[in-house]
Write an enzyme that holds these catalytic residues in place. Structure first.
Site, PDB file in Angstrom:
ATOM      1  N   CYS A 337       0.815  -1.217   0.000  1.00 41.50           N
ATOM      2  CA  CYS A 337       0.000   0.000   0.000  1.00 41.50           C
ATOM      3  C   CYS A 337       0.848   1.267   0.000  1.00 41.50           C
ATOM      4  O   CYS A 337       0.323   2.362   0.189  1.00 41.50           O
ATOM      5  CB  CYS A 337      -0.897   0.019   1.229  1.00 41.50           C
ATOM      6  N   ASP A 338       2.156   1.112  -0.177  1.00 47.37           N
ATOM      7  CA  ASP A 338       3.049   2.260  -0.072  1.00 47.37           C
ATOM      8  C   ASP A 338       3.243   2.921  -1.439  1.00 47.37           C
ATOM      9  O   ASP A 338       3.411   2.244  -2.454  1.00 47.37           O
ATOM     10  CB  ASP A 338       4.404   1.764   0.454  1.00 47.37           C
TER      11      ASP A 338
END
Ligand SMILES: *Cc1c(COP(=O)(O)O)cnc(C)c1O
Length: 385
Positions: A337-338
């Site tokens: 999710c980065d």
């Protein structure tokens, strides 16, 4: 299950037909849990055999940090290669297969105390240094060590420069060599690193000329050195052709003959050059989306679990399953999710289907060894095929 991949003419320049067929038939014949790093043992064996062949009096020390998979270590051990390590963690896989201490050197110029103690206990004799403090540490923990000083050399043209962190200039080099001798260590030689994925033949020339000046200064002080450690840096093909290792080595060999006393020992520490193009990631398309006018392709390997070098500028080559249709320009992202987890932009690929397999070429070096389990995504398994 037989998958049909979209093989383009330029793929043929990056991977041999035999190697590609080897990967594809393995995927067809086995129920491989994705993502996985597949290592072609034939290719690995060939590379390991070829490296060092064109430099006289040379010995190859595989830099374990490039890929420390037990299968890789075992194969290189059986082939009789030696190893370069930087930590107690890198010593462990070697100790497990019983690699003798005289086949191990350590070229990290700043070592932890724990590692020095473990290396001394194991019997390792060769160490790098580039400061007085390191000489003091080595003299206290490994008093009979043979040491080589790390010289700073230009890294231009290397896609992954290493030089800014380590190495001294010639003046500091000569005082360090004297200091090491004073402290009772055996200052056997000089080392340098031209930078990883070095595509510029002249980097080695510059480094060798510089090392020669220091070598002669030491000789004038009565210190006759015997080891020239030329580090790593041999490149592999990612998306374009690079200068041949054979050509690099012939050039280095010629210069060493010209500049250094005959009969000296040459150490080579290749990492990427040994394993880089023997590995292919088999991963899976897990999502597609259009954001603004960008086409995003999400796959299950990313910056954090195995493609860290992409953020330093290494560009990989992707082979997708043939789903027909026309080509599009993709932004390729990993599974986390980065926002940093973007592997590449502007990659022309035929639109792949969700769940289909993507092969990423030349992933044998600095992939799994850099990977973390950030965000809960497993580090891909390495399979020797
Ligand atoms: C990383 C490293 C190597 C290997 O470099 P490659 O570019 O992978 O060949 C060799 N020696 C030292 C000291 C290193 O730090």
């Amino acid at each position: 299950m037989t998958r049909i991949f979209k093989i383009e003419p330029f793929h043929r320049e990056l991977i041999s037909k035999a190697s590609l067929l080897n990967f594809l038939s393995f995927l067809d014949a086995n129920d491989v849990e994705l993502p996985a790093l597949l290592m072609d043992t034939e290719r690995l064996r060939k590379k390991a055999n070829a490296i060092g062949k064109n430099i006289r009096n040379s010995r190859v020390f595989y830099a374990v940090k490039a890929n420390a998979a037990p299968g890789v270590i075992e194969l290189l051990d059986h082939m009789g290669l030696s190893f370069e390590i930087a930590s107690d963690g890198e010593l462990e896989p070697l100790a497990r297969v019983g690699v003798a201490a005289d086949r191990i050197i350590t070229s990290n110029p700043v070592k932890t105390f724990k590692f020095l103690r473990r290396a001394a206990e194991y019997g390792i004799k060769y160490y790098a240094y580039d400061s007085k403090d390191e000489v003091d540490k080595i003299a206290a923990i490994v008093p009979d060590a043979k040491v080589y000083v790390r010289l700073s050399v230009p890294n231009e043209g290397s896609e992954w420069p290493l030089s800014k962190k380590f190495g001294v200039e010639i003046d500091d080099g000569i005082s360090l060599i004297s200091y090491a001798a004073q402290k009772g260590l055996d200052p056997v030689g000089i080392t340098f690193h031209v930078g990883s994925q070095c595509t510029n033949l002249y980097n080695w020339d510059n480094a060798l000329y510089k090392a020669k000046v220091l070598w002669d200064m030491a000789a004038q002080k009565g210190i006759n050195m015997r080891v020239l450690n030329i580090g790593g840096g041999y490149p592999v093909k990612y998306t374009k052709n690079v200068v041949d290792i054979e050509e690099i080595e012939k050039n280095i060999d010629g210069l060493i003959r010209e500049l250094f006393p005959s009969g000296i020992d040459v150490f080579i520490e290749p990492g990427r050059g040994v394993v880089g193009d023997a590995g292919v990631y088999a991963c899976q398309v897990i999502g597609k989306s259009k954001r603004g006018d960008e086409n995003w392709l999400h796959i299950d390997v990313g910056v954090f679990n195995g493609l860290m070098e992409s953020i330093g500028g290494i560009k990989y080559c992707y082979i997708t399953e043939d789903a027909g249709g026309s080509k599009k320009n993709w932004t390729i992202a990993g599974p986390s999710c980065d926002g940093f987890d973007v592997i590449d932009r502007n990659v022309m690929l035929q639109e792949p289907e969700i769940g289909s397999v993507v092969l990423i070429l030349s992933c044998g070096a600095y992939t799994i060894s850099y990977a973390s389990e950030f965000n809960g995504f497993a580090i891909p398994k390495t399979l020797m095929i």
